[in-house]
Scaffold this active site. Structure first.
Site, mmCIF file in Angstrom:
data_model
loop_
_atom_site.group_PDB
_atom_site.id
_atom_site.type_symbol
_atom_site.label_atom_id
_atom_site.label_comp_id
_atom_site.label_asym_id
_atom_site.label_seq_id
_atom_site.Cartn_x
_atom_site.Cartn_y
_atom_site.Cartn_z
ATOM 1 C CD GLU A 154 22.079 108.124 81.349
ATOM 2 O OE1 GLU A 154 20.778 107.917 81.055
ATOM 3 O OE2 GLU A 154 22.311 107.791 82.458
ATOM 4 C CG HIS A 194 21.127 104.161 90.800
ATOM 5 N ND1 HIS A 194 21.280 102.767 90.255
ATOM 6 C CD2 HIS A 194 21.755 105.179 89.913
ATOM 7 C CE1 HIS A 194 22.352 103.094 89.137
ATOM 8 N NE2 HIS A 194 22.581 104.324 89.036
ATOM 9 C CG ASP A 216 22.080 100.889 86.624
ATOM 10 O OD1 ASP A 216 22.662 101.594 85.761
ATOM 11 O OD2 ASP A 216 22.508 100.093 87.551
ATOM 12 C CG ASP A 249 18.874 107.477 85.279
ATOM 13 O OD1 ASP A 249 19.701 107.916 84.320
ATOM 14 O OD2 ASP A 249 19.469 106.662 85.809
ATOM 15 C CG ASP A 272 20.467 104.174 83.367
ATOM 16 O OD1 ASP A 272 20.733 105.561 83.217
ATOM 17 O OD2 ASP A 272 20.874 103.275 84.066
ATOM 18 N N GLY A 273 21.983 104.770 80.634
ATOM 19 C CA GLY A 273 23.511 104.686 80.187
ATOM 20 C C GLY A 273 24.349 104.541 81.059
#
Length: 155
Positions: free
Chosen positions: A45, A117, A127, A67, A7-8
């Site tokens: 990301e 999320h 995250d 994501d 995740d970024g």
């Protein structure tokens, strides 16, 4: 078989940001994260995927869980190869995409999209890592991004 979760995040776009990565293979588990003073969410990301792949010590079959459709779709839909042929005309983050392409020659990479999320444990942890990395007091410099931003050109 190695699983990489990524995740970024960035606070502002551009703004301070970071990435979070989990590498998992059998009983092995490792977390990675770094923060940058000025970057974008998409760069973080993509950098998360790159850093995960760079952490591997030998060629592997890798499933990357992300994501980010920004990262997944150009690879899975083969757009990235057209971008290369056009020298990334009007595309951002050429430096990172080229790093990813070199790594994709070493490893067998498959992507799986996960809804962000949405309670996916590893995505949620990535995250947390990414957001925390972007809030550190000492942040790295995304030198390519800052140089290109200063010139006003697209990456």
């Amino acid at each position: 078989m190695v699983e990489i979760f990524t995740d970024g995040a960035s606070s502002g776009n551009p703004g301070p940001g970071g990435y979070g990565v989990i590498l998992r293979s059998g009983n092995h588990y490792k977390e990675l994260s770094e923060g940058f003073r000025k970057t974008t969410n998409n760069r973080m990301e993509l950098l998360a995927v790159i850093k995960g792949l760079e952490a591997l010590k030998s060629p592997q079959q890798v499933t990357i869980f992300s994501d980010s459709k920004y990262v997944i779709e150009p690879v899975e839909k083969k757009w990235l190869y057209g971008w290369v042929q056009k020298n990334f005309k009007d595309k951002k983050n050429k430096d990172l995409w080229l790093r990813f392409l070199e790594l994709s020659k070493i490893h067998q990479v498959k992507f799986v999209w996960v809804r962000g999320h949405n309670g996916h444990p590893e995505n949620e942890r990535c995250d947390v890592l990414a957001v925390a990395a972007g809030k550190q007091k000492t942040l790295l410099i995304d030198s390519v991004f800052e140089a290109e931003a200063a010139k006003g050109s697209l990456l």
